[in-house]
Design a protein around this motif. Structure first.
Motif, PDB file in Angstrom:
ATOM      1  N   VAL A  22      43.089   4.752  64.612  1.00  0.00           N
ATOM      2  CA  VAL A  22      42.168   4.419  65.698  1.00  0.00           C
ATOM      3  C   VAL A  22      41.317   5.656  65.929  1.00  0.00           C
ATOM      4  CG1 VAL A  22      41.930   3.700  68.096  1.00  0.00           C
ATOM      5  CG2 VAL A  22      43.874   2.883  66.740  1.00  0.00           C
ATOM      6  N   GLN A  23      40.004   5.493  65.933  1.00  0.00           N
ATOM      7  CA  GLN A  23      39.105   6.629  66.127  1.00  0.00           C
ATOM      8  C   GLN A  23      37.936   6.221  67.003  1.00  0.00           C
ATOM      9  OE1 GLN A  23      37.767   8.545  62.547  1.00  0.00           O
ATOM     10  NE2 GLN A  23      36.621  10.082  63.657  1.00  0.00           N
ATOM     11  N   ALA A  24      37.627   7.082  67.974  1.00  0.00           N
ATOM     12  CA  ALA A  24      36.454   6.870  68.813  1.00  0.00           C
ATOM     13  C   ALA A  24      35.204   7.142  67.985  1.00  0.00           C
ATOM     14  CB  ALA A  24      36.498   7.789  70.029  1.00  0.00           C
ATOM     15  N   LEU A  25      34.188   6.335  68.173  1.00  0.00           N
ATOM     16  CA  LEU A  25      32.923   6.541  67.472  1.00  0.00           C
ATOM     17  C   LEU A  25      32.074   7.516  68.273  1.00  0.00           C
ATOM     18  CD1 LEU A  25      32.297   2.839  66.448  1.00  0.00           C
ATOM     19  CD2 LEU A  25      33.368   4.659  65.122  1.00  0.00           C
ATOM     20  N   GLY A  26      31.340   8.351  67.589  1.00  0.00           N
ATOM     21  CA  GLY A  26      30.579   9.391  68.277  1.00  0.00           C
ATOM     22  C   GLY A  26      31.513  10.519  68.677  1.00  0.00           C
ATOM     23  N   SER A  27      31.224  11.167  69.760  1.00  0.00           N
ATOM     24  CA  SER A  27      32.047  12.305  70.195  1.00  0.00           C
ATOM     25  C   SER A  27      32.879  11.948  71.425  1.00  0.00           C
ATOM     26  CB  SER A  27      31.146  13.506  70.478  1.00  0.00           C
ATOM     27  OG  SER A  27      30.212  13.172  71.492  1.00  0.00           O
ATOM     28  N   GLN A  28      33.235  10.697  71.582  1.00  0.00           N
ATOM     29  CA  GLN A  28      33.993  10.246  72.747  1.00  0.00           C
ATOM     30  C   GLN A  28      35.487  10.459  72.559  1.00  0.00           C
ATOM     31  OE1 GLN A  28      32.461   9.260  75.531  1.00  0.00           O
ATOM     32  NE2 GLN A  28      30.570   9.708  74.454  1.00  0.00           N
ATOM     33  N   VAL A  29      36.224  10.361  73.651  1.00  0.00           N
ATOM     34  CA  VAL A  29      37.682  10.352  73.638  1.00  0.00           C
ATOM     35  C   VAL A  29      38.146   9.106  74.386  1.00  0.00           C
ATOM     36  CG1 VAL A  29      37.935  12.854  73.461  1.00  0.00           C
ATOM     37  CG2 VAL A  29      37.845  11.785  75.713  1.00  0.00           C
ATOM     38  N   PHE A  30      39.395   8.740  74.198  1.00  0.00           N
ATOM     39  CA  PHE A  30      39.944   7.570  74.874  1.00  0.00           C
ATOM     40  C   PHE A  30      41.374   7.864  75.302  1.00  0.00           C
ATOM     41  CE2 PHE A  30      40.659   7.176  70.348  1.00  0.00           C
ATOM     42  CZ  PHE A  30      41.976   6.757  70.233  1.00  0.00           C
ATOM     43  N   ASN A  31      41.851   7.104  76.273  1.00  0.00           N
ATOM     44  CA  ASN A  31      43.232   7.209  76.739  1.00  0.00           C
ATOM     45  C   ASN A  31      44.067   6.180  75.992  1.00  0.00           C
ATOM     46  OD1 ASN A  31      42.549   9.095  78.776  1.00  0.00           O
ATOM     47  ND2 ASN A  31      41.881   7.439  80.086  1.00  0.00           N
ATOM     48  N   PHE A  32      45.343   6.499  75.764  1.00  0.00           N
ATOM     49  CA  PHE A  32      46.227   5.535  75.119  1.00  0.00           C
ATOM     50  C   PHE A  32      47.673   5.778  75.515  1.00  0.00           C
ATOM     51  CE2 PHE A  32      45.928   9.088  72.214  1.00  0.00           C
ATOM     52  CZ  PHE A  32      47.202   9.242  71.686  1.00  0.00           C
ATOM     53  N   ALA A  33      48.463   4.722  75.372  1.00  0.00           N
ATOM     54  CA  ALA A  33      49.895   4.791  75.645  1.00  0.00           C
ATOM     55  C   ALA A  33      50.584   3.731  74.797  1.00  0.00           C
ATOM     56  CB  ALA A  33      50.166   4.541  77.127  1.00  0.00           C
ATOM     57  N   TRP A  63      42.280   2.569  76.652  1.00  0.00           N
ATOM     58  CA  TRP A  63      41.242   2.319  77.647  1.00  0.00           C
ATOM     59  C   TRP A  63      40.353   3.545  77.704  1.00  0.00           C
ATOM     60  CZ3 TRP A  63      46.326   3.179  78.424  1.00  0.00           C
ATOM     61  CH2 TRP A  63      46.714   4.225  79.238  1.00  0.00           C
ATOM     62  N   LYS A  64      39.153   3.357  78.253  1.00  0.00           N
ATOM     63  CA  LYS A  64      38.186   4.455  78.273  1.00  0.00           C
ATOM     64  C   LYS A  64      38.592   5.501  79.312  1.00  0.00           C
ATOM     65  CE  LYS A  64      34.820   2.786  81.581  1.00  0.00           C
ATOM     66  NZ  LYS A  64      33.437   2.949  81.893  1.00  0.00           N
ATOM     67  N   THR A  65      38.099   6.711  79.124  1.00  0.00           N
ATOM     68  CA  THR A  65      38.309   7.749  80.119  1.00  0.00           C
ATOM     69  C   THR A  65      37.429   7.442  81.324  1.00  0.00           C
ATOM     70  OG1 THR A  65      36.631   9.153  79.114  1.00  0.00           O
ATOM     71  CG2 THR A  65      38.897   9.510  78.395  1.00  0.00           C
ATOM     72  N   GLU A  66      37.599   8.177  82.395  1.00  0.00           N
ATOM     73  CA  GLU A  66      36.886   7.885  83.644  1.00  0.00           C
ATOM     74  C   GLU A  66      35.377   7.877  83.505  1.00  0.00           C
ATOM     75  OE1 GLU A  66      38.120  10.217  86.965  1.00  0.00           O
ATOM     76  OE2 GLU A  66      40.227   9.931  86.507  1.00  0.00           O
ATOM     77  N   THR A  67      34.824   8.788  82.722  1.00  0.00           N
ATOM     78  CA  THR A  67      33.375   8.953  82.713  1.00  0.00           C
ATOM     79  C   THR A  67      32.681   8.419  81.471  1.00  0.00           C
ATOM     80  OG1 THR A  67      33.625  11.159  81.771  1.00  0.00           O
ATOM     81  CG2 THR A  67      33.510  10.995  84.175  1.00  0.00           C
ATOM     82  N   ALA A  68      33.424   8.118  80.429  1.00  0.00           N
ATOM     83  CA  ALA A  68      32.778   7.811  79.153  1.00  0.00           C
ATOM     84  C   ALA A  68      32.831   6.326  78.813  1.00  0.00           C
ATOM     85  CB  ALA A  68      33.451   8.597  78.039  1.00  0.00           C
ATOM     86  N   ASN A  69      31.756   5.829  78.228  1.00  0.00           N
ATOM     87  CA  ASN A  69      31.801   4.544  77.554  1.00  0.00           C
ATOM     88  C   ASN A  69      32.334   4.847  76.168  1.00  0.00           C
ATOM     89  OD1 ASN A  69      30.668   3.018  79.637  1.00  0.00           O
ATOM     90  ND2 ASN A  69      28.621   3.670  79.037  1.00  0.00           N
ATOM     91  N   CYS A  70      33.154   3.983  75.635  1.00  0.00           N
ATOM     92  CA  CYS A  70      33.788   4.322  74.366  1.00  0.00           C
ATOM     93  C   CYS A  70      33.961   3.094  73.489  1.00  0.00           C
ATOM     94  CB  CYS A  70      35.150   4.960  74.634  1.00  0.00           C
ATOM     95  SG  CYS A  70      35.944   5.594  73.151  1.00  0.00           S
ATOM     96  N   LYS A  71      33.542   3.224  72.239  1.00  0.00           N
ATOM     97  CA  LYS A  71      33.778   2.215  71.215  1.00  0.00           C
ATOM     98  C   LYS A  71      34.726   2.850  70.207  1.00  0.00           C
ATOM     99  CE  LYS A  71      30.357  -0.269  69.631  1.00  0.00           C
ATOM    100  NZ  LYS A  71      29.163  -0.687  68.851  1.00  0.00           N
ATOM    101  N   VAL A  72      35.747   2.094  69.791  1.00  0.00           N
ATOM    102  CA  VAL A  72      36.687   2.619  68.799  1.00  0.00           C
ATOM    103  C   VAL A  72      36.684   1.751  67.560  1.00  0.00           C
ATOM    104  CG1 VAL A  72      38.207   3.770  70.463  1.00  0.00           C
ATOM    105  CG2 VAL A  72      38.662   1.394  69.825  1.00  0.00           C
ATOM    106  N   SER A  73      36.955   2.393  66.445  1.00  0.00           N
ATOM    107  CA  SER A  73      37.127   1.725  65.173  1.00  0.00           C
ATOM    108  C   SER A  73      38.626   1.712  64.873  1.00  0.00           C
ATOM    109  CB  SER A  73      36.371   2.489  64.096  1.00  0.00           C
ATOM    110  OG  SER A  73      36.612   1.928  62.829  1.00  0.00           O
ATOM    111  N   ILE A  74      39.146   0.545  64.483  1.00  0.00           N
ATOM    112  CA  ILE A  74      40.567   0.389  64.239  1.00  0.00           C
ATOM    113  C   ILE A  74      40.744  -0.106  62.814  1.00  0.00           C
ATOM    114  CG2 ILE A  74      42.680  -0.815  64.941  1.00  0.00           C
ATOM    115  CD1 ILE A  74      40.933  -1.361  67.623  1.00  0.00           C
TER     116      ILE A  74
END
Length: 78
Positions: A22-33, A63-74
């Motif tokens: 799983v990788q965020a596209l661009g320079s974004q980060v994401f939360n996971f559990a 799920w996305k972090t508080e401030t970022a919109n995030c698209k992920v590739s799986i």
């Protein structure tokens, strides 16, 4: 492996329970559990921009972090 993209929201989404990347596209980060059911305490999580999941930890939720919109590739095992 099959590859797909999703847009993360504030609500945890089950990403995969299989082995995969799983990788965020661009320079974004994401939360996971990892959990059998959707996490309810969203403060208890990991944050990263990419992860390999070997499938041994069960369902991966993201799920996305508080401030970022995030698209992920799986990319996951078929």
């Amino acid at each position: 492996m099959a590859t797909r993209e999703i847009v993360l929201t504030d609500t945890p989404q089950q990403i995969t329970s299989k082995a995969g990347y799983v990788q965020a596209l661009g320079s974004q980060v994401f939360n996971f559990a990892f959990s059998e059911t959707a996490p309810t305490n969203l403060a208890i999580c990991h944050t990263d921009n990419k992860i390999y999941h070997d499938g041994s930890l069960g369902n991966m939720w993201a799920w996305k972090t508080e401030t970022a919109n995030c698209k992920v590739s799986i990319s996951e095992a078929v």
